[in-house]
Design an enzyme around this catalytic site. Structure first.
Site, PDB file in Angstrom:
ATOM      1  N   TYR A  18     -11.829   6.787 -14.886  1.00  0.00           N
ATOM      2  CA  TYR A  18     -11.828   4.751 -13.560  1.00  0.00           C
ATOM      3  C   TYR A  18     -12.496   3.840 -14.891  1.00  0.00           C
ATOM      4  CZ  TYR A  18     -13.740   1.714 -10.431  1.00  0.00           C
ATOM      5  OH  TYR A  18     -13.406   0.468  -9.844  1.00  0.00           O
TER       6      TYR A  18
ATOM      7  N   LYS B 147     -10.870   0.504 -15.946  1.00  0.00           N
ATOM      8  CA  LYS B 147     -11.195  -1.085 -15.592  1.00  0.00           C
ATOM      9  C   LYS B 147     -11.652  -1.419 -16.706  1.00  0.00           C
ATOM     10  CE  LYS B 147     -10.853  -0.503 -11.307  1.00  0.00           C
ATOM     11  NZ  LYS B 147      -9.949  -1.297 -10.612  1.00  0.00           N
TER      12      LYS B 147
ATOM     13  N   THR C 241     -17.485   1.049   0.445  1.00  0.00           N
ATOM     14  CA  THR C 241     -15.726   0.960   1.301  1.00  0.00           C
ATOM     15  C   THR C 241     -15.808   2.898   1.418  1.00  0.00           C
ATOM     16  OG1 THR C 241     -15.250   1.402  -1.127  1.00  0.00           O
ATOM     17  CG2 THR C 241     -15.262  -0.696  -0.249  1.00  0.00           C
TER      18      THR C 241
ATOM     19  N   ASP D 286       5.218   3.127  -3.996  1.00  0.00           N
ATOM     20  CA  ASP D 286       4.583   4.172  -4.921  1.00  0.00           C
ATOM     21  C   ASP D 286       4.112   3.169  -6.111  1.00  0.00           C
ATOM     22  OD1 ASP D 286       3.364   5.203  -7.415  1.00  0.00           O
ATOM     23  OD2 ASP D 286       4.438   7.175  -7.430  1.00  0.00           O
TER      24      ASP D 286
ATOM     25  N   ASP E  27       0.612  -0.764   0.366  1.00  0.00           N
ATOM     26  CA  ASP E  27      -0.267  -0.106  -0.273  1.00  0.00           C
ATOM     27  C   ASP E  27       0.687   1.432   0.166  1.00  0.00           C
ATOM     28  OD1 ASP E  27      -3.309   0.377   0.401  1.00  0.00           O
ATOM     29  OD2 ASP E  27      -1.939   2.190   1.076  1.00  0.00           O
TER      30      ASP E  27
END
Length: 277
Positions: free
Chosen positions: A186, A190, A221, A78, A51
């Protein structure tokens, strides 16, 4: 010897894997990533929680159940940097062969919980989404596949999205479906990752490494940010609720395990019936 990822009906949900294997979960400290990390740890994998947030990665790794013999670890860096992915792969493989890679890392920028129209997206926002959501997963797979066993037990799972097939919808004020607060960046990222998943499944098939995807709809989330869950958003979903992160993690675990040993190059939709076959 093939290593197994098999759920059990006993109170100990996972038998220790033999021989030992590691798993990398990118975005592993996030809402979905942490649930996936826990699920894989329950199966006896030594999980490396990767992360950008060092403290969150270490905290998540420390909280994972210790079922197998390999200690869980946090890894911070990163992941849009290929050199960082090279370090991550080598570091993980130094402990044990990499049995599972899950690319759960992803960003979906919004402005105060609202969709950013395509004409307002800056170059920096577009490039950052593509870098995190597409380049990062590619870099890790490119660097890590060489450390994965070729006995048919290795599995790669990429977190996709309903937007890969559905797109991200029209302007926020539009009455047409679908209504999604995600940006075109986005959705495009994807869709690219879904194509990458299919393509790599063929390139890695001779090595008996499977590559699949999981495509969630709305999941409860922090990525949802300030987007209100009620009304227009969930009216589109036949089951009228968000998925829980654990429901995504269960699907990832299935694809990573022996019960999915002949599933390769596909994506499983987990969206409450929103997008059907």
């Amino acid at each position: 010897m093939s290593t197994k990822l098999t759920d059990t009906t006993t109170t100990d949900r996972a038998a220790t894997r033999t021989p030992p294997r590691t798993a990398i979960v990118t975005g592993g400290a996030g809402g979905i990533g942490s649930a996936i990390s826990r699920r894989l740890a329950e199966f006896g994998l030594g999980v490396v929680v990767a992360d950008i947030d060092a403290e969150a990665a270490a905290r998540t790794a420390a909280a994972l159940p210790q079922v197998g013999e390999i200690k869980h670890q946090g890894f911070a860096g990163d992941l849009t940097d290929s050199a960082v992915n090279r370090e991550l792969a080598a570091h993980t493989a130094a402990t044990a062969p990499i049995g599972v890679i899950v690319n759960a890392v992803g960003i979906s920028p919004k402005r105060n919980g609202h969709k950013i129209p395509f004409h307002d997206l800056t170059d920096a926002e577009w490039n950052r989404v593509m870098s995190v959501n597409v380049s990062g997963p590619f870099f890790l797979i490119r660097e890590a596949y060489r450390y994965m066993p070729t006995d048919g037990s290795a599995s790669i799972v990429n977190l996709l999205s309903i937007t890969a097939k559905l797109g991200t919808g029209g302007p926020e004020e539009s009455d047409s479906h679908p209504y999604l607060p995600s940006t075109v960046a986005y959705g495009a990222s994807k869709a690219a990752l879904q194509n990458l998943t299919a393509s790599l499944s063929r390139e890695l098939a001779p090595l008996r490494i499977r590559v699949n995807g999981v495509a969630p709809g709305f999941v409860r989330t922090p990525m949802m940010g300030d987007v209100p869950p009620e009304g227009r958003l969930l009216d589109q979903v036949p089951m009228k609720r968000f998925a829980e992160p654990e429901e995504i993690a269960d699907t990832v675990a299935f694809l990573a395990g022996d019960h999915a040993s002949y599933i390769n190059g596909t994506s499983i939709d987990v969206n409450g019936g929103w997008l059907t076959c």
